[in-house]
Design an enzyme around this catalytic site. Structure first.
Site, short mmCIF file in Angstrom:
data_model
loop_
_atom_site.label_atom_id
_atom_site.label_comp_id
_atom_site.label_asym_id
_atom_site.label_seq_id
_atom_site.Cartn_x
_atom_site.Cartn_y
_atom_site.Cartn_z
CD GLU A 86 -2.99 -0.88 0.05
OE1 GLU A 86 -3.25 0.28 -0.33
OE2 GLU A 86 -3.49 -1.89 -0.46
CB SER A 345 -31.98 -25.25 53.71
OG SER A 345 -33.31 -25.49 54.10
#
Length: 773
Positions: A86, A345
């Site tokens: 690029e 419980s």
């Protein structure tokens, strides 16, 4: 005519050029201040596991897969390839490559059309941040923006922006999203061939689509690889390997693992959420939960949730919110880990641990499991049965309710609530003023996440360390909830296997590691809990229906515990070598088996018990009491009326009034002290009768047409035979201490009094209203 350029002319022109240049620089900075670069980028939120692998992600608000590539994910190979293709001079130009601009302009003029561009990587970033039509004005603006970017960011940061914004077809932007969706790997794991294939897509996104045009992409890829070879950017071997690499990639799906946990971050602005989830354990647990619930659907039990905490790191490694996230019929997307439910419980172990630390109890301390009432609250056991006198360890093993309520009453529910708040129980903190003794039986709200965190205390020597699921939570506060001694006592009780909640299915325990666990079932059988732990893991399991509908077969021991054991068998099987060692602050002592207290000279049945030196009670057992009785054992004497002769002394087991009432009701024999000498006029001090009915401070509504009488009943001491009832200070009736009487009260305030045959008295007040019913 010769043009003479004097020194003054040169200086003047240089000065003019300098002024122009300065003006341009000033103009640039003014424009930079007025029009700052629009560099705010929204990224997809990516969630990773404990190895850094993506396990979930969410689209951006503009429906893009744009995942942030961090600097350390830009491998040297990726950097080298992108720059070679690029922008070869990326690290040397200031954002605009002047040579490339003139070269492109020349080619375009010669050929009378646009054949070559001059966009640098920085200019491409500017275009991606602020898309514009492709024309000369846009090019000028892009150049200005490129200079702004170069001023604000380093070259590596600009490259990072490029790799995050470059389009790869469809709604995919950035190399990370493309890498994951096309190649199912992170960018730093891409090969040269894969990087090159990706790099050519942004130039022709409509004609080069991975999965559809792979042959065309390979041709273009190989052309660029050959160009890299000609320019000697890579070695011949690297190029040969890349040319030979096939391209069979197709667009895949973003990972959708751990959906309930991931959904907590759906609206997060953070691009990366690093969790502590162990994906292997997560997927195994999800499969176990889904398969298990499938077998329970015939029982109308349709969902479950599981949390697993690694006790060594205090991190949540598994987070299963339902049996199937995608099951829309049974609320699969409800997060069962965070849902507020009644805990049944499951709070009892913590309660007894706190009582051990307060010196109120030890494992062998005995409590009475008989009917009792506290201001109108009459707790019952799960099986509706009573067991008489039991030890604390038996009460916890059997999960008896009444001993737990009595223990909480001794400790005070206010103190226990503060302990729960220290354990991060948010709903309890909100509701603390509304809670009473029933909270120990599930009369409060909590979540699976909170309960599992609380149980991890027992695996961490009594320290509470809030379990986290984010790797950034490195500093974890430690809160001492239990002493190491009290913690060890609870571990020993909960790890016993001779319990009613031990699974009967042999396959559930085939490779079972040693664990401690506690079950719970909420009121109405809406929630079944089983939470267990060992040295490695704490696992919390909830089973039920998100609709809140109860099921006849739903209970902690029969439904939740088998799933808990299956999970332990899977993630920690055959681990029975490590267990918790007794701490230095615990010791043994001999106690009386009747009370669990230090024995007196009269105690004959002795057992060994754990205790905490300087903390546990040193009260001496007095369950046997010497009483002076007549020779025929028909009359007892107090010290004031014992005769000089004609009597003997006998040892009687002391029984509390509630135990006596239970003995009488169940027709059980016990050592009853003979009635006291009727000729003695001494008024005794001590335990006055406890009025059970009516309930003190209660308002009763009675029908005017059909008035029903109220019951009179009490619990009296072992040495009481007869009680005397008074209503509004008027004598009503005498009866045996265990008999029930009935009366019709007057409207308004009523004072009820009960006096035993020792002269001890108890008063209560009730309100009565007559209404038209």
């Amino acid at each position: 005519m010769k043009l003479r350029i004097t020194r003054k002319t040169v200086v003047r022109r240089l000065r003019q050029a300098g002024m122009v240049l300065l003006g341009l620089v000033l103009l640039f900075f003014i424009l930079n201040w007025i029009f700052p670069v629009p560099d705010k980028v929204e990224y997809s939120t990516v969630i990773t596991d404990n190895k850094g692998e993506p396990i979930h992600a969410f689209l951006t608000r503009d429906d893009k897969w744009r995942m942030k590539t961090e600097l350390d994910e830009i491998s040297p190979l990726l950097r080298k390839t992108i720059i070679a293709k690029e922008d070869k001079y990326f690290y040397s130009h200031p954002g605009i490559n002047a040579g490339a601009v003139f070269r492109a302009l020349f080619k375009n003029i010669i050929r009378f059309k646009r054949t070559s561009g001059a966009s640098t990587i920085t200019m491409q970033v500017a275009r991606a941040l602020e898309p514009r039509p492709r024309n000369l004005l846009s090019k000028i603006i892009e150049s200005f923006r490129a200079l702004q970017l170069e001023l604000k960011y380093s070259k590596n940061e600009i490259l990072q922006l490029y790799l995050n914004l470059v389009p790869y077809g469809g709604n995919i932007e950035g190399v990370k999203a493309a890498s994951l969706l096309y190649f199912k790997k992170n960018p730093d794991h891409l090969s040269l061939a894969e990087i090159t294939a990706l790099s050519i897509i942004p130039n022709r996104p409509s004609s080069l689509v991975i999965g559809r045009n792979n042959d065309r992409i390979i041709t273009e890829r190989n052309r660029w690889l050959q160009q890299f070879a000609d320019e000697k950017i890579f070695t011949q071997k690297e190029i040969a390997d890349a040319l030979a690499e096939p391209l069979d990639a197709q667009r895949g799906q973003v990972p959708r693992y751990v959906p309930h946990l991931s959904n907590l971050f759906r609206h997060s602005q953070a691009p990366l959420i690093e969790t502590t989830i162990d994906l292997n354990a997560q997927l195994k647990t999800e499969k176990l939960v889904e398969d298990y619930i499938r077998t329970q659907r015939l029982r109308n039990i349709k969902n479950a949730a599981v949390v697993i905490v690694d006790n060594r790191t205090h991190k949540i490694i598994t987070y299963v919110g339902s049996s199937n996230f995608y099951d829309s019929l049974d609320g699969g997307q409800v997060n069962g880990v965070k849902a507020i439910r009644q805990p049944g419980s499951t709070l009892k172990p913590l309660l007894y641990g706190v009582c051990f630390d307060e010196g109120l109890l030890t494992p062998k301390t005995t409590l009475t499991d008989v009917p009792i009432m506290y201001d109108g609250y009459a707790p019952e056991n799960y099986d509706k049965k009573f067991h008489g006198k039991v030890t604390v360890e038996y009460a916890l093993e059997q999960s008896l309710n009444i001993p737990a309520v009595k223990s909480l009453q001794q400790l005070t529910h206010e103190k226990f609530i503060q302990t729960l708040i220290l354990c991060n129980f948010k709903q309890v903190q909100k509701d603390q003023r509304k809670l009473g003794l029933s909270l120990i039986l599930g009369g409060c709200g909590t979540s699976l996440e909170e309960l599992t965190g609380q149980f991890s205390i027992f695996a961490n020597n009594g320290l509470y360390i809030k379990p986290g699921f984010l790797q950034r939570d490195s500093v974890q506060a430690k809160t001492r909830i239990l002493s190491t001694a009290a913690n060890f006592m609870v571990n020993e009780i909960l790890s016993k296997v001779n319990r009613p909640d031990f699974p009967l299915n042999w396959t559930a325990t085939e490779r079972m590691p040693k664990i401690a666990w506690k079950t719970g079932t909420s009121y109405g059988r809406r929630d079944a809990w089983s939470i267990g732990y060992n040295t490695h893991y704490t696992i919390g399991v909830w089973v039920g229906n998100f609709s809140g509908v109860g099921a006849a077969d739903l209970n902690g021991s029969g439904i939740a515990t088998p799933l808990l054991f299956k999970i332990f068998n899977t993630i920690d099987y055959n681990n029975d070598k490590e267990w918790f060692s007794p701490p230095a602050d615990i010791d043994f002592r001999t106690v009386c088996s009747e009370t669990g207290l230090t024995p007196s000279a009269n105690c004959t049945n002795l057992v060994t018990d754990y205790f905490v030196p300087l903390i546990s009670s040193t009260k001496t057992c007095d369950h046997l009491r010497e009483v002076a009785v007549s020779i025929n054992e028909k009359i007892s004497y107090c010290k004031a009326c014992v005769p000089e002769s004609g009597f003997k002394k006998k040892m009687y087991k002391y029984a509390e009034p509630d135990m006596i009432a239970w003995y009488e009701e169940n027709k059980l024999s016990y050592d009853k002290i003979p009635p006291h000498n009727p000729d003695c006029e001494l008024i005794f001090k001590g335990s006055a009768p406890v009025i059970q009915s009516p309930v003190s401070g209660t308002e009763y509504l009675i029908s005017k047409k059909h008035p029903e009488p109220l019951q009179l009943s009490c619990k009296a001491a072992n040495d009481v035979t007869t009680v005397y009832w008074y209503v509004n200070n008027k004598f009503f009736k005498s009866s045996l201490a265990t008999e029930k009487q009935f009366f019709i009260p007057e409207e308004g305030s009523n004072k009820i009094s009960c006096t035993d045959d020792k002269g001890r008295n108890r008063d209560i007040k009730i309100m009565v209203k007559y209404v038209d019913l």
